[in-house]
Motif scaffolding. Structure first.
Motif, short mmCIF file in Angstrom:
data_model
loop_
_atom_site.label_atom_id
_atom_site.label_comp_id
_atom_site.label_asym_id
_atom_site.label_seq_id
_atom_site.Cartn_x
_atom_site.Cartn_y
_atom_site.Cartn_z
N UNK A 36 0.82 -1.21 0.00
CA UNK A 36 0.00 0.00 0.00
C UNK A 36 0.86 1.26 0.00
N UNK A 37 1.97 1.23 0.75
CA UNK A 37 2.88 2.38 0.76
C UNK A 37 3.44 2.62 -0.63
N UNK A 38 3.81 1.54 -1.33
CA UNK A 38 4.33 1.68 -2.69
C UNK A 38 3.28 2.28 -3.62
N UNK A 39 2.04 1.82 -3.50
CA UNK A 39 0.98 2.34 -4.35
C UNK A 39 0.67 3.81 -4.04
N UNK A 40 0.75 4.19 -2.75
CA UNK A 40 0.45 5.56 -2.36
C UNK A 40 1.55 6.54 -2.73
N UNK A 41 2.74 6.05 -3.02
CA UNK A 41 3.86 6.93 -3.37
C UNK A 41 4.26 6.72 -4.83
N UNK A 42 5.03 5.69 -5.07
CA UNK A 42 5.46 5.39 -6.45
C UNK A 42 4.28 5.20 -7.39
N UNK A 43 3.28 4.43 -6.96
CA UNK A 43 2.15 4.10 -7.82
C UNK A 43 1.37 5.32 -8.28
N UNK A 44 1.20 6.29 -7.38
CA UNK A 44 0.42 7.48 -7.72
C UNK A 44 1.16 8.42 -8.65
N UNK A 45 2.49 8.41 -8.57
CA UNK A 45 3.26 9.44 -9.27
C UNK A 45 4.11 8.92 -10.43
N UNK A 46 4.09 7.60 -10.69
CA UNK A 46 5.00 7.05 -11.70
C UNK A 46 4.72 7.59 -13.10
N UNK A 47 3.44 7.74 -13.45
CA UNK A 47 3.11 8.23 -14.78
C UNK A 47 3.55 9.68 -14.97
N UNK A 48 3.30 10.50 -13.94
CA UNK A 48 3.72 11.91 -14.01
C UNK A 48 5.24 12.02 -14.06
N UNK A 49 5.93 11.14 -13.31
CA UNK A 49 7.40 11.16 -13.33
C UNK A 49 7.92 10.78 -14.71
N UNK A 50 7.32 9.77 -15.32
CA UNK A 50 7.75 9.35 -16.66
C UNK A 50 7.54 10.48 -17.66
N UNK A 51 6.40 11.17 -17.56
CA UNK A 51 6.13 12.29 -18.47
C UNK A 51 7.15 13.40 -18.26
N UNK A 52 7.49 13.68 -16.99
CA UNK A 52 8.48 14.72 -16.68
C UNK A 52 9.86 14.34 -17.22
N UNK A 53 10.20 13.06 -17.11
CA UNK A 53 11.48 12.59 -17.64
C UNK A 53 11.53 12.74 -19.16
N UNK A 54 10.46 12.33 -19.83
CA UNK A 54 10.44 12.45 -21.29
C UNK A 54 10.51 13.89 -21.74
N UNK A 55 9.88 14.80 -21.00
CA UNK A 55 9.96 16.23 -21.33
C UNK A 55 11.38 16.74 -21.12
N UNK A 56 12.02 16.30 -20.02
CA UNK A 56 13.40 16.71 -19.76
C UNK A 56 14.33 16.21 -20.86
N UNK A 57 14.10 15.00 -21.35
CA UNK A 57 14.90 14.46 -22.44
C UNK A 57 14.73 15.28 -23.71
N UNK A 58 13.50 15.69 -24.01
CA UNK A 58 13.24 16.50 -25.21
C UNK A 58 13.95 17.84 -25.12
N UNK A 59 13.87 18.47 -23.94
CA UNK A 59 14.53 19.77 -23.74
C UNK A 59 16.04 19.64 -23.89
N UNK A 60 16.59 18.55 -23.34
CA UNK A 60 18.03 18.33 -23.44
C UNK A 60 18.45 18.13 -24.89
N UNK A 61 17.67 17.36 -25.64
CA UNK A 61 17.99 17.13 -27.05
C UNK A 61 17.89 18.42 -27.85
N UNK A 62 16.89 19.25 -27.50
CA UNK A 62 16.74 20.53 -28.20
C UNK A 62 17.92 21.44 -27.92
N UNK A 63 18.38 21.47 -26.67
CA UNK A 63 19.54 22.30 -26.30
C UNK A 63 20.80 21.82 -27.01
#
Length: 418
Positions: free
Chosen positions: A347-374
């Motif tokens: 339950x702790x994993x679901x309340x922390x990692x589970x809730x935020x994993x999709x948003x974290x992945x989206x943030x990572x992909x955006x950071x990768x795009x910005x880095x490639x653009x730079x």
């Protein structure tokens, strides 16, 4: 209008799960919220050699929740050691659940992401690589060969590695690692709440001699037939088979026009492999009707085996510690829990990692795009002059890559030694 009755079995499972979480005994739980520094002690290990790395309190460069922070290694080529104390306990007659999340933001090429549980009294200011521990668990990556989950148990004054292979995650996102040890001496290893390995402490670690061994006095019976296939006694060699030559004269070859028999000798056509030749004859194989299988010595009780009903027990667990060597820094730890109830950890994993994993992945992909653009923006325009410079620097780049490869080999060797 009558309402539909709920699935009674599903409702019962949900109720049991909620009761399990509510009744869980939590021995230690760290979400690295305000005041975490008071609970953790930074070791002075390697400080006098200027090799002790500093920890950052952060949610990382990309995350699903900026308020969910952990501690992150911040300096390359450094040793890290930090620990926290909790009330001493024994897991006798209890399930032991050890779980935490870890993220390698740095594209980890050589370093660990594991955590240790320690017993007895430990001088936390001196906690380091030589400090005895009870359990070491978590991912370890170095080069191409080491990408696995460590599960090391201290027993009979020795550190015993799990014999099964448990691959770890190697991307730059947060993952949850869970180690469960039960009173029946079975265990499970989970990654992101999914079981990746399970088995027994008896068979998957060399903690005790094996219960059974091959009978050293046993011998294969003389009439034991272990040949699965035998020559077909009905198969006969075709007539004239041995008369077929291996090579024949090349029918396509022609005598050269300038060939002089008096000076060059009599011309003979070169030979080529004979397509009709099938090699030395042997009868075809058939199933052996008397085949009994591969003979194996029978198993007997091992006279050196003495059972330990407390094989799973760690009687005085008291500290949790992180002790690492990292070539590249950037590993972030968070949400550490030690409990007796797997449902609480889940339950702790679901309340922390589970809730935020999709948003974290989206943030990572955006950071990768910005880095490639730079990086694209910083690339110079093509020109003949720059092409000449590139050619001139090619040898230098090759030398630099060679040096980097040599350093990587040294790092891997150092990692293995540690």
């Amino acid at each position: 209008m009558a309402s539909r009755a709920r699935n009674p079995s599903l409702a019962s499972l949900i109720l049991l799960s909620l009761l399990a979480v509510a009744s869980a005994k939590v021995f230690f739980e760290e979400k690295f919220e305000d005041g975490w520094e008071k609970r953790w002690v930074k070791s002075d290990w390697k400080k006098d050699e200027n090799l002790a790395g500093e920890w950052n309190y952060t949610s990382g460069k990309w995350n699903g929740n900026a308020d969910d922070k952990g501690i992150q290694t911040s300096e390359d080529y450094r040793f890290y050691a930090i620990s926290a104390e909790f009330p001493e306990f024994s897991n006798k007659d209890k399930t032991l659940v050890f779980q935490f999340s870890v993220k390698h933001e740095q594209k980890l090429d050589c370093g660990g992401g594991y955590i240790k549980l320690l017993s007895g009294d430990v001088d936390q200011k001196k906690f380091g690589g030589d400090t005895t521990y009870s359990i070491m668990f978590g991912p370890d990556i170095c080069g191409y060969s080491t990408k696995k989950v460590h599960a090391i148990l201290h027993y009979n004054e020795a550190n015993n590695l799990i014999k099964k292979d448990v691959p770890c995650e190697t991307d730059q996102l947060t993952h949850v690692y869970t180690f469960i040890i039960r009173p029946d001496a079975t265990y499970s290893i989970l990654i992101d709440n999914v079981e990746k390995q399970t088995g027994s402490l008896y068979s998957d670690w060399d903690l005790l001699p094996p219960k059974k061994i091959k009978d050293p006095e046993a011998k294969k019976p003389e009439d034991w037939d272990d040949k699965e296939f035998i020559p077909d006694p009905e198969d006969k060699k075709p007539e004239g088979y041995d008369d077929i030559p291996k090579e024949i004269s090349d029918p396509e070859a022609k005598k050269p026009e300038d060939w002089d028999d008096e000076e060059d000798g009599e011309w003979t056509a070169p030979t080529i492999p004979n397509p009709e030749y099938k090699g030395e004859w042997s009868p075809k194989k058939i199933k052996n009707p008397n085949y009994k299988g591969k003979w194996k010595a029978p198993l007997i009780d091992n006279p050196k085996f003495t059972d330990d009903p407390d094989l799973y027990v760690f009687p005085n667990l008291k500290y949790v510690g992180i002790e690492l060597w990292q070539v590249k820094s950037g590993t972030l730890f968070d949400n550490i829990v030690i409990t007796d109830e797997p449902e609480h950890a889940k339950q702790l994993a679901e309340d922390t990692w589970g809730k935020h994993k999709d948003a974290e992945k989206a943030a990572f992909e955006e950071a990768e795009k910005l880095q490639q653009a730079e990086e694209s923006k910083d690339e110079p325009a093509d020109s003949d002059a720059e092409d000449d410079e590139d050619d001139a620097e090619e040898d230098s780049d090759a030398e630099s890559k060679l040096e980097e490869a040599e350093e990587a080999v040294e790092d891997a060797a150092k990692h293995d030694e540690l």
